[in-house]
Write a protein that holds these residues in place. Structure first.
Motif, short mmCIF file in Angstrom:
data_model
loop_
_atom_site.label_atom_id
_atom_site.label_comp_id
_atom_site.label_asym_id
_atom_site.label_seq_id
_atom_site.Cartn_x
_atom_site.Cartn_y
_atom_site.Cartn_z
N VAL A 176 0.95 -1.27 -0.14
CA VAL A 176 -0.03 0.16 -0.59
C VAL A 176 0.42 1.26 -0.34
O VAL A 176 1.92 1.00 0.87
N LEU A 177 0.84 2.86 -0.78
CA LEU A 177 1.98 3.83 -0.95
C LEU A 177 0.63 4.32 0.08
O LEU A 177 -0.03 4.83 0.29
N VAL A 222 2.79 -4.24 3.09
CA VAL A 222 3.54 -3.80 3.55
C VAL A 222 2.85 -2.31 3.28
O VAL A 222 2.80 -1.69 2.12
N PHE A 223 3.06 -1.12 4.00
CA PHE A 223 2.49 0.25 3.66
C PHE A 223 3.95 1.00 2.83
O PHE A 223 5.33 0.92 4.57
N ALA A 225 6.01 -2.17 -6.40
CA ALA A 225 4.14 -1.87 -5.61
C ALA A 225 4.30 -3.89 -5.61
O ALA A 225 2.86 -4.05 -5.06
N THR A 226 3.98 -4.65 -6.81
CA THR A 226 3.92 -5.62 -6.57
C THR A 226 4.59 -6.66 -5.83
O THR A 226 4.56 -7.80 -5.91
N ALA A 227 5.94 -6.79 -4.62
CA ALA A 227 6.75 -7.45 -4.36
C ALA A 227 5.50 -8.85 -3.31
O ALA A 227 6.35 -9.61 -2.92
N LEU A 228 4.98 -8.26 -3.26
CA LEU A 228 3.94 -9.29 -1.58
C LEU A 228 3.28 -10.41 -2.76
O LEU A 228 1.82 -10.52 -1.84
N ILE A 229 2.80 -9.71 -3.59
CA ILE A 229 1.56 -10.90 -3.77
C ILE A 229 2.02 -12.04 -5.03
O ILE A 229 2.80 -11.78 -5.71
#
Ligand code: UTP
Ligand code: MG
Length: 491
Positions: free
Chosen positions: A189-190, A467-468, A487-491
């Motif tokens: 999340v940004l 992660v924010f 941005a897509t590191a956790l999916i």
């Protein structure tokens, strides 16, 4: 290589080892900033007539030693570009790295002798054939000596990877392999914590949010402060009210989760936050979340005529706030009689669409207990202490008899992201204030988006789902696009 050392630790002392023409300088130049490479050849041309002025060797090496020592004292990455064959010098560099507490890596260019000879022959000023033959003959012995010298890692580089481009080596880790959509459950999340001065705020927000949606962020979180906090900017920088601003974002996005990180419980009565979040959920098709915390900054309370009670009283307020919001969002309008709160009726329309997750910010022992018992998630800094707190939170969730799949273990990360290594270090210099460059770079993991993506991906091992990220100097949509793989590191 020692088990827990990354392939290329940073900061590090990196010494190059290999015969003339093996590709040492080329390898280093493709991976490190010019200022990080200390080359005996280059220093010969500084104090002598050129790179090949052997008369200048002694002075060039004296300078080299001074530069290596000065950089290591500041814990700055230093790449030593010499033949790497001089044992006493190698021992000296290793000792200097140890004294500075910096990992020491030897990189051996394992290029076939024939290739070195051919490259040497093609040079304007080839090394005499018998000198090169001597270097090549000594290679095997050097290699086994390195193992005995105690380097933290000895990395062998094969000839064909020397020209591997930085883009190829820094390819993002298999992003989005699951094909899953980013969500608050699994995603990045940004967090927007600074807003530009003298621009059309709505247009700016639309562009930033559009870019965030495009690159695959799971959501946008807004900081909730009345005055810009000194950790981020100046008191006179714009700090829009977040629930109003999130309403605007709801209208200009279709997929992003939207919420605060975090709303101090001291700002609004909990019923009003429940109303705002329920309305945001209705406006956004169920994309609202609430980050909530005890509040910490006395100044903004005083300035806006708000009470700022003791920490214990604020935490009591946090408990009551979560209970109140959950009660108001629950189906029906029945009276509520909870542990800390009683309400004669719970009439809250429009109703939120689906669940509104409540993420509790803060890592104090009582805050974590409240988060585990009443909230839907925790949020702590993404440092070592934070990871311990996440582990404690997950234990408390289990103790409370709740399922880990039902909660959000989240961290806040403040990365310094550069387009490349040079750009990252330019930003370190611009932002570090009085903090030393090495400390600042390490604290914010100064590096490329791909490097950050790899690091954030590793957080999943600690049970972290979301992660924010709050990039230190996010100026607009172009910066969001540059975050790319992160941005897509956790999916
Ligand atoms: P380098 O100049 O990188 O070698 O490459 P080196 O090990 O640092 O050599 P010394 O010790 O300073 O003398 C030598 C030549 O080989 C080419 C480079 O462009 C340069 O002309 N090279 C290097 C390649 O063609 N391919 C490679 O993968 C690496
Ligand atoms: Mg060289």
């Amino acid at each position: 290589m020692s088990a827990d050392l990354p392939a290329r630790p940073d900061p590090a002392l990196v010494i190059l080892v290999g015969a003339s023409g093996s590709g040492k300088s080329t390898w280093a130049q493709r991976r490190y900033r010019a200022a990080e490479i200390v080359s005996s050849d280059a220093l010969r041309s500084v104090v002598g007539s050129g790179e090949h002025d052997l008369d200048a060797s002694a002075e060039a090496f004296a300078l080299l030693e001074q530069i290596v020592a000065a950089r290591l004292r500041r814990r700055l990455t230093t790449v030593v570009d010499t033949l790497g064959s001089d044992v006493p010098r190698r021992r000296g560099w290793l000792a200097a790295a140890r004294a500075a507490g910096v990992p020491a890596v030897a990189v051996v260019l394992d290029t076939p002798a024939a290739v070195c000879r051919a490259r040497n022959a093609a040079r304007d000023r080839p090394v005499p054939a018998r000198v090169l033959a001597g270097q090549l003959a000594a290679q095997a012995a050097t290699r086994s000596q390195l193992d005995e010298e105690g380097w933290d890692a000895v990395v062998e580089v094969a000839a064909d990877v020397v020209f591997e481009t930085e883009a190829a080596t820094a390819a993002p880790p298999a992003a989005r392999t699951s094909g899953a959509e980013p969500s608050l459950r699994h995603g990045v999340v940004l967090q927007i914590s600074r807003f530009p001065v003298e621009v059309d705020l709505l247009a700016w927000l639309r562009e930033v949010a559009g870019a965030a949606e495009e690159v695959g962020f799971a959501g946008i979180a807004l900081m909730d402060h009345l005055i810009q906090i000194p950790q981020v900017g100046r008191a006179w920088d714009p700090m829009p009210e977040p629930w109003v601003t999130l309403g605007a974002l709801a209208a200009s996005t279709t997929r992003l989760q939207l919420g605060t990180l975090v709303s101090p419980v001291t700002f609004r009565r909990a019923g009003i936050t429940a109303k705002a979040a329920a309305t945001l959920s209705a406006l956004s098709g169920g994309r609202a979340f609430v980050g909530i915390g005890a509040g910490w900054w006395a100044r903004e309370h005083a300035a806006y005529g708000l009470e700022f009670p003791s920490a214990a009283a604020r935490l009591d307020g946090l408990e009551r706030a979560i209970e109140t919001m959950k009660a108001l969002w629950a189906p029906g309008t029945k009276p509520y009689a909870g542990q800390h709160v009683s309400l004669p009726e719970t009439t809250c329309y429009p109703r939120p669409v689906g669940e509104v997750p409540v993420i509790v910010g803060g890592g104090g022992a009582r805050t974590l207990r409240i988060a585990a018992r009443l909230g839907d998630g925790c949020n702590v800094p993404a440092d070592d202490a934070g990871l311990d707190k996440v582990a404690a939170y997950l234990d408390l969730v289990r103790e409370a008899g709740r399922r880990l799949e039902d909660v959000h273990a989240t961290v806040l990360d403040l990365p310094l992201v550069g387009r490349d290594r040079d750009d990252a270090w330019r930003r370190v210099e611009a932002l570090r204030g009085r903090t030393t460059a090495a400390t600042f770079a390490a604290r914010h993991h100064a590096g490329t988006a791909a490097e950050h993506a790899e690091r954030l991906g590793g957080l999943a091992r600690h049970g972290i789902s979301t992660v924010f990220v709050s990039p230190l100097d996010l100026a607009g949509a172009a910066d969001v696009h540059a975050l790319g793989p992160l941005a897509t590191a956790l999916i």
